[in-house]
Design an enzyme around this catalytic site. Structure first.
Site, PDB file in Angstrom:
ATOM      1  N   ASP A  58     118.393 100.231  96.183  1.00 52.78           N
ATOM      2  CA  ASP A  58     117.267  99.978  97.074  1.00 52.78           C
ATOM      3  C   ASP A  58     115.994  99.613  96.325  1.00 52.78           C
ATOM      4  O   ASP A  58     115.865  99.853  95.128  1.00 52.78           O
ATOM      5  CB  ASP A  58     116.972 101.244  97.887  1.00 52.78           C
ATOM      6  CG  ASP A  58     116.285 102.319  97.037  1.00 52.78           C
ATOM      7  OD1 ASP A  58     116.829 102.666  95.974  1.00 52.78           O
ATOM      8  OD2 ASP A  58     115.187 102.777  97.410  1.00 52.78           O
ATOM      9  N   LYS A  93     121.624 108.169  96.979  1.00 50.30           N
ATOM     10  CA  LYS A  93     122.345 107.425  97.994  1.00 50.30           C
ATOM     11  C   LYS A  93     122.934 106.141  97.418  1.00 50.30           C
ATOM     12  O   LYS A  93     123.812 105.534  98.015  1.00 50.30           O
ATOM     13  CB  LYS A  93     121.375 107.036  99.135  1.00 50.30           C
ATOM     14  CG  LYS A  93     120.595 108.193  99.695  1.00 50.30           C
ATOM     15  CD  LYS A  93     119.475 107.665 100.606  1.00 50.30           C
ATOM     16  CE  LYS A  93     118.524 108.798 100.926  1.00 50.30           C
ATOM     17  NZ  LYS A  93     117.225 108.328 101.338  1.00 50.30           N
ATOM     18  N   GLY A  94     122.430 105.717  96.272  1.00 50.78           N
ATOM     19  CA  GLY A  94     122.757 104.393  95.748  1.00 50.78           C
ATOM     20  C   GLY A  94     124.228 104.161  95.451  1.00 50.78           C
ATOM     21  O   GLY A  94     124.709 103.033  95.508  1.00 50.78           O
ATOM     22  N   GLU A 118     128.496 106.541  89.314  1.00 48.17           N
ATOM     23  CA  GLU A 118     127.068 106.177  89.403  1.00 48.17           C
ATOM     24  C   GLU A 118     126.897 104.701  89.735  1.00 48.17           C
ATOM     25  O   GLU A 118     127.715 103.877  89.351  1.00 48.17           O
ATOM     26  CB  GLU A 118     126.383 106.456  88.053  1.00 48.17           C
ATOM     27  CG  GLU A 118     125.761 107.834  87.960  1.00 48.17           C
ATOM     28  CD  GLU A 118     124.411 107.922  88.676  1.00 48.17           C
ATOM     29  OE1 GLU A 118     124.137 107.103  89.570  1.00 48.17           O
ATOM     30  OE2 GLU A 118     123.644 108.832  88.332  1.00 48.17           O
ATOM     31  N   ASP A 119     125.817 104.401  90.434  1.00 50.27           N
ATOM     32  CA  ASP A 119     125.513 103.009  90.743  1.00 50.27           C
ATOM     33  C   ASP A 119     125.022 102.253  89.516  1.00 50.27           C
ATOM     34  O   ASP A 119     125.534 101.211  89.156  1.00 50.27           O
ATOM     35  CB  ASP A 119     124.481 102.922  91.884  1.00 50.27           C
ATOM     36  CG  ASP A 119     123.252 103.813  91.664  1.00 50.27           C
ATOM     37  OD1 ASP A 119     123.170 104.522  90.630  1.00 50.27           O
ATOM     38  OD2 ASP A 119     122.359 103.824  92.530  1.00 50.27           O
ATOM     39  N   PHE A 173     114.938  94.486  87.877  1.00 44.80           N
ATOM     40  CA  PHE A 173     115.132  95.462  88.954  1.00 44.80           C
ATOM     41  C   PHE A 173     116.013  94.819  90.021  1.00 44.80           C
ATOM     42  O   PHE A 173     115.678  93.770  90.571  1.00 44.80           O
ATOM     43  CB  PHE A 173     113.787  95.898  89.536  1.00 44.80           C
ATOM     44  CG  PHE A 173     113.931  97.102  90.412  1.00 44.80           C
ATOM     45  CD1 PHE A 173     114.019  98.369  89.862  1.00 44.80           C
ATOM     46  CD2 PHE A 173     114.016  96.960  91.796  1.00 44.80           C
ATOM     47  CE1 PHE A 173     114.190  99.486  90.672  1.00 44.80           C
ATOM     48  CE2 PHE A 173     114.185  98.074  92.605  1.00 44.80           C
ATOM     49  CZ  PHE A 173     114.267  99.331  92.041  1.00 44.80           C
ATOM     50  N   VAL A 174     117.148  95.433  90.279  1.00 43.78           N
ATOM     51  CA  VAL A 174     118.125  94.829  91.189  1.00 43.78           C
ATOM     52  C   VAL A 174     118.271  95.648  92.475  1.00 43.78           C
ATOM     53  O   VAL A 174     118.004  96.854  92.489  1.00 43.78           O
ATOM     54  CB  VAL A 174     119.502  94.667  90.497  1.00 43.78           C
ATOM     55  CG1 VAL A 174     119.418  93.651  89.371  1.00 43.78           C
ATOM     56  CG2 VAL A 174     120.034  95.996  89.975  1.00 43.78           C
ATOM     57  N   LYS A 191     122.295  98.885  82.373  1.00 42.47           N
ATOM     58  CA  LYS A 191     121.151  98.116  81.854  1.00 42.47           C
ATOM     59  C   LYS A 191     120.826  98.665  80.462  1.00 42.47           C
ATOM     60  O   LYS A 191     119.888  99.440  80.308  1.00 42.47           O
ATOM     61  CB  LYS A 191     119.950  98.366  82.766  1.00 42.47           C
ATOM     62  CG  LYS A 191     119.609  97.247  83.713  1.00 42.47           C
ATOM     63  CD  LYS A 191     118.200  97.407  84.232  1.00 42.47           C
ATOM     64  CE  LYS A 191     118.167  97.933  85.635  1.00 42.47           C
ATOM     65  NZ  LYS A 191     116.793  98.097  86.173  1.00 42.47           N
TER      66      LYS A 191
HETATM   67  P1  IMP Z   1     117.797 106.295  85.115  1.00 33.01           P
HETATM   68  O1  IMP Z   1     117.553 107.764  85.158  1.00 33.01           O
HETATM   69  O2  IMP Z   1     116.589 105.546  84.567  1.00 33.01           O
HETATM   70  O3  IMP Z   1     119.057 105.872  84.402  1.00 33.01           O
HETATM   71  O4  IMP Z   1     117.846 105.782  86.604  1.00 33.01           O
HETATM   72  C1  IMP Z   1     118.885 106.012  87.422  1.00 33.01           C
HETATM   73  C2  IMP Z   1     118.547 105.780  88.869  1.00 33.01           C
HETATM   74  O5  IMP Z   1     117.378 104.947  89.042  1.00 33.01           O
HETATM   75  C3  IMP Z   1     119.676 105.010  89.511  1.00 33.01           C
HETATM   76  O6  IMP Z   1     120.682 105.895  89.969  1.00 33.01           O
HETATM   77  C4  IMP Z   1     118.966 104.270  90.615  1.00 33.01           C
HETATM   78  O7  IMP Z   1     118.852 105.082  91.746  1.00 33.01           O
HETATM   79  C5  IMP Z   1     117.586 103.994  90.066  1.00 33.01           C
HETATM   80  N1  IMP Z   1     117.512 102.647  89.472  1.00 33.01           N
HETATM   81  C6  IMP Z   1     117.476 102.311  88.181  1.00 33.01           C
HETATM   82  N2  IMP Z   1     117.415 100.974  88.011  1.00 33.01           N
HETATM   83  C7  IMP Z   1     117.432 100.451  89.263  1.00 33.01           C
HETATM   84  C8  IMP Z   1     117.410  99.091  89.760  1.00 33.01           C
HETATM   85  O8  IMP Z   1     117.369  98.078  89.037  1.00 33.01           O
HETATM   86  N3  IMP Z   1     117.433  98.968  91.120  1.00 33.01           N
HETATM   87  C9  IMP Z   1     117.481 100.031  91.962  1.00 33.01           C
HETATM   88  N4  IMP Z   1     117.509 101.306  91.533  1.00 33.01           N
HETATM   89  C10 IMP Z   1     117.487 101.509  90.191  1.00 33.01           C
END
Ligand code: IMP
Length: 186
Positions: A165, A48-49, A105-106, A158-159, A137
Site C-alpha cells: 500500500d 496486511k501487505g 513476507e511481502d 516505493f512500490v 530491495k
Molecule cells: P523494513 O522493515 O524496512 O524491511 O520494511 C518492511 C515493511 O515496510 C514491509 O513489510 C512493508 O509493509 C513496508 N514497505 C517497505 N517497502 C515498501 C514499498 O516499496 N511499498 C510498500 N510498502 C513497503
C-alpha cells in the site's frame, strides 16, 4: 495524498505483471514443497501487505500445513520509511514450539521489521525458522538477514499493489507497480 478514482492512473510503471507474479509463486511453492518434503509446515504471515502472497503461495505448497497471522506496525517512521521500532498488534494464535516455521513476507526493505520478527519468533522455540519474501530491495538493507526464498529483487523504488500500500490504498492492484511522483506529493 490524493489518489485517483482509477488507481491505475497513479501507477507510472508496472514492475511485475500479474502473470510474472503467478509464475513465480508457483515456482516458490514447488521449491518449498520439495525442501520440506515429509515435514509439516507452519506458514506465518504478516498482515496486511502479505495477504495476497500468502493466499496464493499456500495453495502452491503440497504439504500438510498450518497458517498463522501476525500484525505489526512500525512506528516513528514516515509513510514510506520504516523506523525499525516494531509494535505487535496481533500475535500468533497457536504455539510454534517444535514446528518448522516459514515466515511469509511481502517485501524486505531495510530488514528491520524482519529482524525484529525473527528474534521474536525464535524466542518461541520453533524447530526451524526460514523466510520467504516476494520482493527484496537489497539496496536499502540496514541489517543483514538471510532470506531463504526470494521472488524478485527490485530496485530502490516505493512500490504498490499485490498487497502493498501507500496510505492503505493500492493493495488490490493485481500487479506490482511504481507510483507516479504526483501520487506521493499531492
Ligand atoms: P523494513 O522493515 O524496512 O524491511 O520494511 C518492511 C515493511 O515496510 C514491509 O513489510 C512493508 O509493509 C513496508 N514497505 C517497505 N517497502 C515498501 C514499498 O516499496 N511499498 C510498500 N510498502 C513497503
Amino acid at each position: 495524498m490524493k489518489h485517483s478514482q482509477d488507481l491505475n492512473e497513479d501507477v507510472g510503471e508496472i514492475l511485475l505483471s500479474e502473470d510474472q507474479i503467478r509464475i513465480k509463486v508457483v515456482e516458490l511453492g514447488k521449491r518449498i514443497s520439495a525442501d520440506y518434503a515429509g515435514r509439516e509446515l507452519t506458514l506465518v504471515s504478516v498482515l496486511k501487505g502479505s495477504l495476497p502472497f500468502m493466499a496464493d503461495l499456500m495453495r502452491q505448497i503440497d504439504l500438510p500445513l498450518r497458517i498463522d497471522l501476525m500484525e505489526v506496525s512500525s512506528y516513528g517512521g514516515t509513510a514510506t520509511e520504516s523506523s525499525g521500532l516494531v509494535r505487535i498488534l496481533k500475535d500468533l494464535s497457536a504455539p510454534i514450539d517444535d514446528r518448522d516455521v516459514l515466515l511469509v513476507e511481502d517485501i524486505i526493505d531495510t530488514g528491520l521489521t524482519l529482524n525484529y520478527l525473527i528474534r521474536y519468533l525464535r524466542g518461541k522455540n520453533p524447530r526451524s525458522i526460514k523466510v520467504c519474501a516476494l520482493l527484496d530491495k537489497p539496496a536499502r538493507r540496514l541489517v543483514e538477514i538471510p532470506i531463504d526464498y526470494v521472488g524478485f529483487e527490485i530496485p530502490d523504488a516505493f512500490v504498490v499493489g499485490y498487497g502493498l500500500d501507500f496510505g492503505e490504498v493500492y493493495r488490490n492492484l493485481r500487479f506490482v507497480g511504481v507510483l507516479r511522483p504526483e501520487a506521493y506529493e499531492s
